[in-house]
Scaffold this motif. Structure first.
Motif, short mmCIF file in Angstrom:
data_model
loop_
_atom_site.label_atom_id
_atom_site.label_comp_id
_atom_site.label_asym_id
_atom_site.label_seq_id
_atom_site.Cartn_x
_atom_site.Cartn_y
_atom_site.Cartn_z
N ARG A 1 0.82 -1.22 0.00
CA ARG A 1 0.00 0.00 0.00
C ARG A 1 0.86 1.27 0.00
O ARG A 1 0.35 2.37 -0.20
CB ARG A 1 -0.96 0.00 1.20
CG ARG A 1 -1.94 -1.15 1.21
CD ARG A 1 -3.23 -0.87 0.48
NE ARG A 1 -4.00 0.17 1.09
CZ ARG A 1 -4.44 1.26 0.46
NH1 ARG A 1 -4.16 1.45 -0.81
NH2 ARG A 1 -5.14 2.16 1.09
N HIS B 1 -7.31 -1.36 9.66
CA HIS B 1 -7.82 -2.12 8.51
C HIS B 1 -7.84 -3.62 8.83
O HIS B 1 -7.06 -4.09 9.63
CB HIS B 1 -6.95 -1.88 7.27
CG HIS B 1 -7.06 -0.48 6.75
ND1 HIS B 1 -6.22 0.52 7.15
CD2 HIS B 1 -7.93 0.07 5.89
CE1 HIS B 1 -6.56 1.64 6.55
NE2 HIS B 1 -7.61 1.40 5.79
N LYS C 1 -9.85 2.91 -10.80
CA LYS C 1 -9.80 2.83 -9.34
C LYS C 1 -11.25 2.82 -8.85
O LYS C 1 -12.09 3.58 -9.35
CB LYS C 1 -9.03 4.05 -8.82
CG LYS C 1 -9.28 4.44 -7.38
CD LYS C 1 -8.32 3.76 -6.43
CE LYS C 1 -8.59 4.12 -4.98
NZ LYS C 1 -9.45 3.20 -4.24
N SER D 1 -14.04 2.71 -5.51
CA SER D 1 -14.33 2.84 -4.09
C SER D 1 -15.68 2.19 -3.80
O SER D 1 -16.65 2.42 -4.54
CB SER D 1 -14.41 4.31 -3.68
OG SER D 1 -13.13 4.87 -3.68
N ARG E 1 -18.63 1.46 -0.76
CA ARG E 1 -19.14 1.84 0.56
C ARG E 1 -20.42 1.08 0.83
O ARG E 1 -21.15 0.73 -0.11
CB ARG E 1 -19.45 3.36 0.61
CG ARG E 1 -18.25 4.27 0.39
CD ARG E 1 -17.26 4.23 1.54
NE ARG E 1 -16.18 5.17 1.36
CZ ARG E 1 -15.02 4.93 0.74
NH1 ARG E 1 -14.80 3.75 0.19
NH2 ARG E 1 -14.10 5.85 0.65
N GLY F 1 -8.72 -5.77 -4.09
CA GLY F 1 -8.63 -4.68 -3.12
C GLY F 1 -8.91 -5.14 -1.72
O GLY F 1 -8.61 -6.28 -1.35
N GLY F 2 -9.47 -4.25 -0.92
CA GLY F 2 -9.78 -4.58 0.46
C GLY F 2 -10.05 -3.32 1.24
O GLY F 2 -10.23 -2.25 0.66
N GLY F 3 -10.07 -3.44 2.56
CA GLY F 3 -10.33 -2.27 3.41
C GLY F 3 -11.12 -2.69 4.64
O GLY F 3 -10.69 -3.56 5.38
N HIS F 4 -12.28 -2.09 4.81
CA HIS F 4 -13.12 -2.37 5.98
C HIS F 4 -14.46 -2.94 5.50
O HIS F 4 -14.76 -2.90 4.32
CB HIS F 4 -13.40 -1.09 6.75
CG HIS F 4 -12.22 -0.21 6.95
ND1 HIS F 4 -11.38 -0.30 8.03
CD2 HIS F 4 -11.71 0.79 6.17
CE1 HIS F 4 -10.43 0.59 7.92
NE2 HIS F 4 -10.60 1.27 6.81
N ALA G 1 -16.23 0.24 4.08
CA ALA G 1 -15.48 1.12 3.15
C ALA G 1 -14.26 0.36 2.65
O ALA G 1 -13.41 -0.05 3.43
CB ALA G 1 -15.03 2.40 3.85
N ALA G 2 -14.22 0.16 1.33
CA ALA G 2 -13.06 -0.56 0.77
C ALA G 2 -12.74 0.02 -0.60
O ALA G 2 -13.52 0.79 -1.17
CB ALA G 2 -13.37 -2.05 0.67
N GLY G 3 -11.57 -0.35 -1.09
CA GLY G 3 -11.16 0.12 -2.40
C GLY G 3 -10.70 -1.06 -3.24
O GLY G 3 -10.45 -2.15 -2.72
N LYS H 1 -9.30 -2.16 -7.69
CA LYS H 1 -8.89 -1.67 -9.00
C LYS H 1 -9.28 -2.66 -10.09
O LYS H 1 -9.58 -3.82 -9.80
CB LYS H 1 -7.38 -1.43 -9.03
CG LYS H 1 -6.56 -2.48 -8.32
CD LYS H 1 -5.19 -1.91 -7.92
CE LYS H 1 -4.49 -2.69 -6.82
NZ LYS H 1 -5.07 -2.59 -5.50
P1 5GP Z 1 -11.02 4.54 -0.71
O1 5GP Z 1 -12.22 4.04 -1.41
O2 5GP Z 1 -11.30 5.76 0.10
O3 5GP Z 1 -9.82 4.65 -1.60
O4 5GP Z 1 -10.62 3.42 0.33
C1 5GP Z 1 -11.52 2.94 1.29
C2 5GP Z 1 -10.77 2.09 2.28
O5 5GP Z 1 -10.26 0.92 1.66
C3 5GP Z 1 -9.58 2.81 2.88
O6 5GP Z 1 -9.54 2.49 4.25
C4 5GP Z 1 -8.38 2.26 2.15
O7 5GP Z 1 -7.27 2.22 2.96
C5 5GP Z 1 -8.84 0.86 1.74
N1 5GP Z 1 -8.34 0.55 0.39
C6 5GP Z 1 -8.46 1.30 -0.72
N2 5GP Z 1 -7.90 0.70 -1.80
C7 5GP Z 1 -7.40 -0.48 -1.35
C8 5GP Z 1 -6.69 -1.54 -1.98
O8 5GP Z 1 -6.41 -1.56 -3.19
N3 5GP Z 1 -6.32 -2.59 -1.17
C9 5GP Z 1 -6.62 -2.62 0.16
N4 5GP Z 1 -6.23 -3.67 0.88
N5 5GP Z 1 -7.29 -1.63 0.78
C10 5GP Z 1 -7.67 -0.56 0.05
#
Ligand code: 5GP
Ligand code: MN
Length: 341
Positions: free
Chosen positions: A100, A121, A282, A284, A286, A303-306, A309-311, A313
């Motif tokens: 990251r 996370h 990219k 996002s 929610r 991707g991943g996250g919570h 809320a995650a992200g 690609k």
């Molecule tokens: P955002 O959508 O705001 O970019 O990310 C939302 C949440 O997911 C954030 O807490 C971010 O750290 C996590 N996140 C975003 N992109 C990725 C990714 O590609 N991999 C992982 N593991 N977490 C991500």
């Protein structure tokens, strides 16, 4: 992942050390707030501290105390590498996997420093010597507050540290609105306000400093929005052409995805954003309640996250990415519903 007893770190911090604080690529409010708060705290406790971030931060954060001392991997790559190589203690804040940090990841992997993870996370990778981790808390800033407390340093929290912490808690909780906001979050915010911060001014610096272009771009994202009511899902997208037409700058699209969840009956919201880098899209994600976007992002979009809320690609183009999303969505929703019943 188990939290580590802080006694070894506490003992190391008893004498002055070279310390590097790192956070994730495209730093957000929580990444910047936690890094700078810890930076100010460590400097007050007589350490040589540095904040090294992979790349630039958005304009709406360009007022935080200490920002001018941040070393950016994209601008000062050699200096960033040298600092990481020479660090005795290295903090990893607000990220759960070294990748990251993108351009910093090789240096962090090779670093011989005592490594400390402070993060909220899910499923962190095992790359550190000391872990201060909790997925139940709102933000890494909330964890930094608890970490400073655990080290007995509460009295050292001054207005600058409190401002940085409040900023990160505020941005990661959507101004104390998201489900991750607990009673403890409010208690910490109250303690920070008692340190003399200007809470209303911090809100205003972040939310009332928008450009006309950004609001027009938001208008575009809103008009591109599609609803799939029977899946309780809404999504939108912005193409490179649309971004360019509104003079897109880093950070401009932050928060746009939340508007998908403002629709009545929607629990899953997504924004797809085209960019000039690889991979080209990219994403996002929610959600509200139990709908788990962390698993969705991991399973289908690398991707991943919570949970909420995650992200992720996509290496496909916009059209193909959205088509793929629409194909896997029913599969995931049906599976989730059948698992729950
Ligand atoms: P955002 O959508 O705001 O970019 O990310 C939302 C949440 O997911 C954030 O807490 C971010 O750290 C996590 N996140 C975003 N992109 C990725 C990714 O590609 N991999 C992982 N593991 N977490 C991500
Ligand atoms: Mn965070």
């Amino acid at each position: 992942m188990k939290n580590t007893d802080l006694s070894i770190l506490g003992a190391l911090l008893k004498t002055s050390k070279k310390i590097v604080i790192t956070s994730h690529f495209n730093p957000d409010g929580d990444a910047m707030g936690s890094s700078l708060a810890l930076f100010h705290f460590l400097k007050k406790t007589e350490h040589q501290a540095y904040v090294v971030l992979p790349n630039e931060f958005p304009d709406y954060l360009a007022w935080l105390p200490g920002r001018k001392e941040i070393v950016l991997g994209t601008q000062s790559g050699e200096k960033a590498k040298k600092l990481i190589a020479e660090a005795e203690i290295l903090f990893s804040l607000d990220y759960n996997a070294v990748q990251r940090t993108e351009n910093l990841s090789e240096s962090i992997d090779q670093s011989k420093a005592f490594k400390v993870l402070i993060d909220h996370h899910r499923e962190p990778k095992d790359f550190v010597d000391c872990v201060f981790w909790n997925i139940e808390v709102s933000s890494t800033c909330e964890l930094i507050y608890r970490f400073i407390h655990a080290l007995g340093g509460e009295n050292l929290i001054d207005k600058d540290i409190a401002t940085c912490l409040y900023l990160g808690i505020m941005t990661d909780t959507g101004s104390f609105k998201f489900a991750c906001t607990s009673a403890e979050t409010h208690r910490i915010a109250a303690a920070l306000i008692e340190k003399g911060i200007e809470a209303a001014e911090i809100q205003s610096k972040v939310f009332d400093t928008q450009t006309y272009d950004r609001l027009q771009l938001l208008g575009k994202a809103l008009s591109n929005m599609k609803m799939i009511p029977h899946m309780q899902t809404a999504y939108t997208y912005l193409t490179l052409q649309e971004l360019k037409a509104h003079n897109f700058k880093k950070g401009d699209t932050e928060g746009f995805v939340n508007y998908t969840l403002a629709l009545d009956g929607i629990v899953f919201g997504v924004i797809f954003i085209e960019n000039q880098q690889e991979p080209p899209i990219k994403i996002s994600f929610r959600s509200k309640g139990d709908f788990d976007v962390n698993t969705f992002a991991r399973k289908y979009f690398s991707g991943g996250g919570h949970i909420n809320a995650a992200g992720g690609k996509s290496i496909m183009n916009m059209e193909e990415t959205i088509a793929y999303f629409l194909k896997v969505l029913p599969e995931y929703v049906n599976q989730t519903v059948s698992n729950e019943s």
